[in-house]
Design an enzyme around this catalytic site. Structure first.
Site, PDB file in Angstrom:
ATOM      1  N   ASP A  15      45.239  46.785  36.538  1.00 13.85           N
ATOM      2  CA  ASP A  15      45.305  46.589  35.090  1.00 13.85           C
ATOM      3  C   ASP A  15      45.219  47.888  34.296  1.00 13.85           C
ATOM      4  OD1 ASP A  15      45.378  43.849  35.647  1.00 13.85           O
ATOM      5  OD2 ASP A  15      43.190  43.752  35.685  1.00 13.85           O
ATOM      6  N   LYS A  20      53.755  48.862  31.518  1.00 10.35           N
ATOM      7  CA  LYS A  20      54.300  49.607  30.389  1.00 10.35           C
ATOM      8  C   LYS A  20      54.936  50.923  30.863  1.00 10.35           C
ATOM      9  CE  LYS A  20      53.415  52.463  26.525  1.00 10.35           C
ATOM     10  NZ  LYS A  20      52.851  52.740  25.242  1.00 10.35           N
ATOM     11  N   GLY A  42      50.008  41.487  37.517  1.00  6.66           N
ATOM     12  CA  GLY A  42      50.421  41.035  36.198  1.00  6.66           C
ATOM     13  C   GLY A  42      50.749  42.255  35.365  1.00  6.66           C
ATOM     14  N   GLN A 223      48.208  46.305  41.683  1.00 12.67           N
ATOM     15  CA  GLN A 223      46.765  46.472  41.847  1.00 12.67           C
ATOM     16  C   GLN A 223      46.404  47.949  41.647  1.00 12.67           C
ATOM     17  OE1 GLN A 223      48.396  44.408  44.614  1.00 12.67           O
ATOM     18  NE2 GLN A 223      48.243  42.982  42.910  1.00 12.67           N
ATOM     19  N   ARG A 302      40.920  35.622  33.187  1.00 13.88           N
ATOM     20  CA  ARG A 302      39.479  35.883  33.291  1.00 13.88           C
ATOM     21  C   ARG A 302      39.099  37.095  32.436  1.00 13.88           C
ATOM     22  NH1 ARG A 302      38.792  36.570  39.691  1.00 13.88           N
ATOM     23  NH2 ARG A 302      40.843  37.516  39.423  1.00 13.88           N
TER      24      ARG A 302
HETATM   25  P1  IMO Z   1      47.718  44.365  38.668  1.00 18.76           P
HETATM   26  O1  IMO Z   1      48.947  44.718  39.463  1.00 18.76           O
HETATM   27  C1  IMO Z   1      43.468  43.563  38.753  1.00 18.76           C
HETATM   28  C2  IMO Z   1      41.806  41.664  42.377  1.00 18.76           C
HETATM   29  C3  IMO Z   1      41.262  40.264  42.263  1.00 18.76           C
HETATM   30  C4  IMO Z   1      40.186  40.288  43.343  1.00 18.76           C
HETATM   31  C5  IMO Z   1      40.839  41.134  44.428  1.00 18.76           C
HETATM   32  C6  IMO Z   1      41.506  40.340  45.532  1.00 18.76           C
HETATM   33  O2  IMO Z   1      47.968  43.523  37.476  1.00 18.76           O
HETATM   34  O3  IMO Z   1      46.910  45.580  38.373  1.00 18.76           O
HETATM   35  P2  IMO Z   1      43.797  38.987  45.668  1.00 18.76           P
HETATM   36  O4  IMO Z   1      44.269  37.801  44.879  1.00 18.76           O
HETATM   37  O5  IMO Z   1      44.668  40.180  45.567  1.00 18.76           O
HETATM   38  O6  IMO Z   1      43.460  38.640  47.092  1.00 18.76           O
HETATM   39  O7  IMO Z   1      42.368  39.370  44.976  1.00 18.76           O
HETATM   40  O8  IMO Z   1      41.791  41.943  43.772  1.00 18.76           O
HETATM   41  N1  IMO Z   1      43.200  41.832  41.898  1.00 18.76           N
HETATM   42  C7  IMO Z   1      43.552  42.453  40.764  1.00 18.76           C
HETATM   43  N2  IMO Z   1      42.803  42.980  39.778  1.00 18.76           N
HETATM   44  N3  IMO Z   1      44.806  43.652  38.664  1.00 18.76           N
HETATM   45  C8  IMO Z   1      45.575  43.162  39.661  1.00 18.76           C
HETATM   46  O9  IMO Z   1      46.901  43.387  39.687  1.00 18.76           O
HETATM   47  C9  IMO Z   1      44.966  42.486  40.744  1.00 18.76           C
HETATM   48  N4  IMO Z   1      45.410  41.862  41.860  1.00 18.76           N
HETATM   49  C10 IMO Z   1      44.321  41.484  42.555  1.00 18.76           C
HETATM   50  O10 IMO Z   1      40.724  40.030  40.989  1.00 18.76           O
HETATM   51  O11 IMO Z   1      39.056  40.980  42.883  1.00 18.76           O
HETATM   52 MG    MG Z   2      46.734  42.640  36.158  1.00 17.00          MG
END
Ligand code: IMO
Ligand code: MG
Length: 421
Positions: A15, A20, A42, A223, A302
């Site tokens: 995040d 962007k 996301g 992530q 969340r």
């Molecule tokens: P973007 O690409 C933030 C977090 C989940 C959880 C851990 C494992 O938008 O940055 P998972 O569903 O991957 O097995 O969850 O990783 N998590 C993220 N946190 N942004 C994301 O994606 C995330 N994808 C997974 O909240 O702690």
């Molecule tokens: Mg995200």
């Protein structure tokens, strides 16, 4: 061999604003590729008054002429993917004309999503706080060499293979005492697989390497570094390599072909789900950061945990990824603070250290350096020369500590709001 693969990835817990930046960079690259993760991502794209959250689609999807590749390292859920493509269609984009999918991309099954939920509810206090999109169980089956891949959907025995894997999952549901009705999702899944069959599937290693002989490509991470299955706060991580090496394995590209590595970070930290977060704030300041930064999950809604910028963790991420260019996001969300804190060291067991401990349960006390806030509305600024001195001092301090230049500063959500230095 031309060095034409640039990588953009998150340096914190996800995040950071990757969507962007990929979207604004995508204008310069004729191709964008996803190399790991799946619909747990996301990536928010804002353009011409539209807002779109890219989950499995690469963020170049709304750029005319941009080729979007889904690499072998990705886990793809046909149902989530179809839904997302229909959303894109509402904005006038036919994903089938812009997206190429590796035959080796892993397939998320409906039972993978349920396994994710079953494991999380069985884990009690030890739960990961996953996005419940089936990510972990799908990568588990990949590593166990029993998973299905996108190429399998074109084979005549696809249903058989699907049933075989589904039966393994049903056994696990029994063991866990998890209620699952096998037929519930199958019809919707079949429909989505049919839709997936209308896409162009590729031998992605050849496609990507031939492309790189001619033209550059941008690899889009999902992530963040601190969620990497090897280098993150294990076990509170996602199940893929989110770091620069993951771009090589997730696309089949040699390390020598990598050119720039853009590392994205926010001027503060957020985390969703469980796991260590040394600079987390539990007070009104944390609440204010969450409010100002709209820190609520783009996938799950969340509220995100919030805290001050952590330079120990950020430096670690810079090293692991070989970051060449830093990109700072959302410093405008700190416009209205008297004091801004930055964690420059940890105190662990009475000792000061600048290294991240490898034990996830280490008791860490952050050591802060304080800055006087700039108290100026910076949202929407695109001209560096108008930035106030306290802000520029802060930027110079970060660059000094991290040893890498901050090449871009983003002070607002819109595609055009970006300062290049
Ligand atoms: P973007 O690409 C933030 C977090 C989940 C959880 C851990 C494992 O938008 O940055 P998972 O569903 O991957 O097995 O969850 O990783 N998590 C993220 N946190 N942004 C994301 O994606 C995330 N994808 C997974 O909240 O702690
Ligand atoms: Mg995200």
């Amino acid at each position: 061999m031309k060095k034409q693969l640039d990588i953009v990835l998150g340096l914190q817990w996800g995040d950071e604003g990757k969507g962007k930046i990929v979207d604004s960079l995508a204008g310069r690259y004729p191709a964008v590729a996803r190399f790991q993760g799946g619909p747990n991502a996301g990536h928010s794209l804002q353009f011409n008054g539209n807002n779109f959250v890219a989950k499995s689609l690469p963020s170049g999807i709304f750029r005319d002429g941009c080729v979007n590749v889904i690499g072998n390292g990705v886990v793809l859920d046909p149902q989530a993917f179809m839904k997302e493509c229909k959303e894109a269609a509402k904005l006038g984009v036919d994903a089938r004309e812009r997206v190429l999918i590796s035959r080796k991309t892993s397939l998320i099954l409906p039972t993978h999503r349920h396994l994710d939920a079953a494991y999380e509810s069985a884990a009690g206090k030890g739960k990961i706080g996953s996005t419940l999109r089936g990510i972990g169980p799908t990568y588990t089956d990949k590593a166990a060499r029993v998973g299905l891949r996108v190429g399998d959907i074109m084979e005549p025995d696809f249903e058989e293979k699907w049933n075989k894997l589904k039966n393994r999952h049903l056994d696990i549901f029994k063991q866990l005492g998890y209620e699952y009705s096998p037929q519930a999702d199958d019809a919707a899944y079949r429909e989505a697989v049919d839709y997936l069959r209308t896409f162009r599937l590729i031998n992605s290693e050849y496609f990507v390497n031939n492309w790189l002989d001619e033209k550059p490509m941008l690899a889009e991470g999902a992530q963040g570094t601190l969620l990497d299955v090897d280098h993150g706060s294990y076990p509170f991580v996602t199940s893929s390599n989110t770091t620069a090496g993951g771009a090589c394995t997730g696309l089949g590209v040699a390390p020598g072909r990598v050119n720039r590595v853009y590392g994205i970070f926010k001027a503060y930290c957020t985390r969703v789900g469980s796991g260590p977060f040394p600079t987390e704030l539990f007070d009104e300041t944390g609440e204010k950061i969450r409010r100002t930064g709209h820190e609520f999950g783009a996938v799950t809604g969340r509220p995100r945990r919030t805290g001050w910028l952590d330079l120990v963790a950020l430096k670690y991420a810079v090293i692991i990824n070989g970051v060449t260019d830093l990109v700072m996001m959302k410093a405008d969300c700190l416009d209205d603070f008297e004091t801004i804190k930055v964690c420059t060291a940890y105190k662990v067991g009475g000792e000061i250290t600048k290294e991240m401990p490898s034990e996830t349960d280490a008791a860490i006390e952050p050591v802060y350096t304080e800055f006087k806030g700039w108290n100026t509305d910076l949202c929407g600024v695109t001209d560096e020369s108008v930035l106030p001195k306290p802000f520029m001092d802060y930027v110079a301090f970060l660059e000094g500590e991290l040893g890498v230049p901050i090449r871009m500063i983003s002070l607002g959500p819109d595609r055009e709001t970006i300062i290049e230095r």
